[in-house]
Design a protein around this motif. Structure first.
Motif, short mmCIF file in Angstrom:
data_model
loop_
_atom_site.label_atom_id
_atom_site.label_comp_id
_atom_site.label_asym_id
_atom_site.label_seq_id
_atom_site.Cartn_x
_atom_site.Cartn_y
_atom_site.Cartn_z
N ASP A 101 8.64 14.26 -5.69
CA ASP A 101 9.61 13.23 -5.32
C ASP A 101 9.06 12.31 -4.25
OD1 ASP A 101 12.07 11.92 -5.50
OD2 ASP A 101 12.97 13.13 -3.93
N THR A 102 8.29 12.85 -3.33
CA THR A 102 7.70 12.04 -2.27
C THR A 102 6.47 11.28 -2.75
OG1 THR A 102 8.48 13.62 -0.59
CG2 THR A 102 6.71 12.10 0.05
N ASN A 103 5.53 11.99 -3.34
CA ASN A 103 4.22 11.40 -3.63
C ASN A 103 4.22 10.51 -4.86
OD1 ASN A 103 3.64 13.16 -1.58
ND2 ASN A 103 2.06 14.29 -2.68
N ILE A 119 -1.48 -1.25 -4.22
CA ILE A 119 -2.60 -0.32 -4.04
C ILE A 119 -2.02 1.06 -3.75
CG2 ILE A 119 -4.66 0.21 -2.70
CD1 ILE A 119 -4.72 -2.86 -2.01
N PHE A 120 -2.36 2.02 -4.59
CA PHE A 120 -1.83 3.37 -4.48
C PHE A 120 -2.93 4.31 -3.97
CE2 PHE A 120 0.50 1.09 -7.69
CZ PHE A 120 1.82 1.43 -7.46
N VAL A 145 0.87 -1.18 0.00
CA VAL A 145 0.00 0.00 0.00
C VAL A 145 0.91 1.23 0.00
CG1 VAL A 145 -1.87 1.26 1.12
CG2 VAL A 145 -1.77 -1.25 1.30
N SER A 146 0.94 1.92 -1.12
CA SER A 146 1.76 3.12 -1.28
C SER A 146 0.92 4.32 -0.88
CB SER A 146 2.24 3.25 -2.73
OG SER A 146 3.03 4.41 -2.88
N ASN A 147 1.13 4.75 0.36
CA ASN A 147 0.28 5.78 0.94
C ASN A 147 1.05 7.05 1.31
OD1 ASN A 147 -2.10 6.84 2.68
ND2 ASN A 147 -0.44 6.61 4.18
N GLY A 174 8.35 8.55 -5.10
CA GLY A 174 8.40 7.63 -3.97
C GLY A 174 7.56 6.39 -4.22
N ALA A 175 6.39 6.57 -4.84
CA ALA A 175 5.54 5.42 -5.18
C ALA A 175 6.21 4.53 -6.21
CB ALA A 175 4.19 5.92 -5.70
#
Length: 234
Positions: free
Chosen positions: A97-99, A123-124, A73-75, A102-103
């Motif tokens: 870069d994070t959102n 799951i994103f 789960v990429s949250n 990062g995913a």
């Protein structure tokens, strides 16, 4: 269930609710985060998703404790809002870069084990703002829109390995992010939400759990809005 699950940003807000839901279901849960709040009964791992090295270390620890990650789960996500004319390149780049990047990083690392076992769920957590945009948050909206293309590309590429990739796009959710939103904007968005209330974090978590369940094995490349009707453009 007893699956090996890894959740980024899983110690607060929506992520915490998701982590607690998987723990309640009986899964082996690794929570990767940058903060100090930890979840009892979970494997808590320090991880900044902007660092490939920290991601590799977190996955290596999760795999040693729980086996190959079956559900990712990429949250993890941040905001850093400003009007376009006032937004610095650093503000824009850091949120992307994070959102988004990062995913990509965590999905790439998760794919190794999933390909090996020929099974996996990615799951994103996107946002209704990825499609609708938000005044003063072009970086955040762009990062969430980018997740749609990323997840659907993964769905096409990894279907032969039994791996699915899907997105959930929440609207307003009762978290610290909602509390930090300017009151005028919060009231405007609530007025456009057909159900006239923000979601509770566990309502997002329930949808994540459903996407990870066996009953949802034929769903891939889908974006599921959990937004109370906000995305309908009322």
């Amino acid at each position: 269930m007893n699956r090996s699950v890894l959740i980024t940003g899983g110690n607060r807000g929506i992520g915490r609710a998701i982590s607690e839901a998987f723990l309640k279901a009986g899964d082996r849960v690794a929570v990767a985060h940058r903060g100090t709040d930890e979840l009892p009964d979970a494997l808590n791992l320090r991880c900044d998703v902007t660092s490939t090295e920290q991601i590799n270390a977190a996955f290596t620890a999760a795999e040693a404790a729980h086996g190959p990650v079956e559900v990712l789960v990429s949250n993890a996500g941040i905001t850093d809002s400003a009007p376009l004319a006032a937004m610095s390149e650093d503000q824009f780049s850091h949120v992307l870069d994070t959102n988004l990047t990062g995913a990509y990083r965590v999905a790439k690392r998760a794919s190794r084990g999933m390909v090996r076992i020929r099974h996996g769920r990615m799951i994103f957590i996107s946002s209704v703002m990825g499609a609708a945009g938000r005044r003063g948050a072009g970086n955040y909206a762009a990062s969430k829109a980018g997740l749609v293309g990323l997840a659907r590309s993964i769905a096409r590429e990894y279907a032969p390995y039994g791996i699915t990739a899907n997105l959930i796009s929440p609207g307003l959710v009762r978290t610290e992010m909602l509390d930090d939103m300017p009151e005028e904007m919060r009231l405007q968005l609530l007025d456009r939400t057909l159900l006239k209330r923000p979601a509770e974090p566990d309502e997002i978590a329930a949808t994540v759990l459903w996407l990870a369940a066996g009953e949802s094995r034929y769903i891939t490349g889908a974006e599921i809005p959990v937004d109370g009707g906000l995305g309908l453009g009322a």
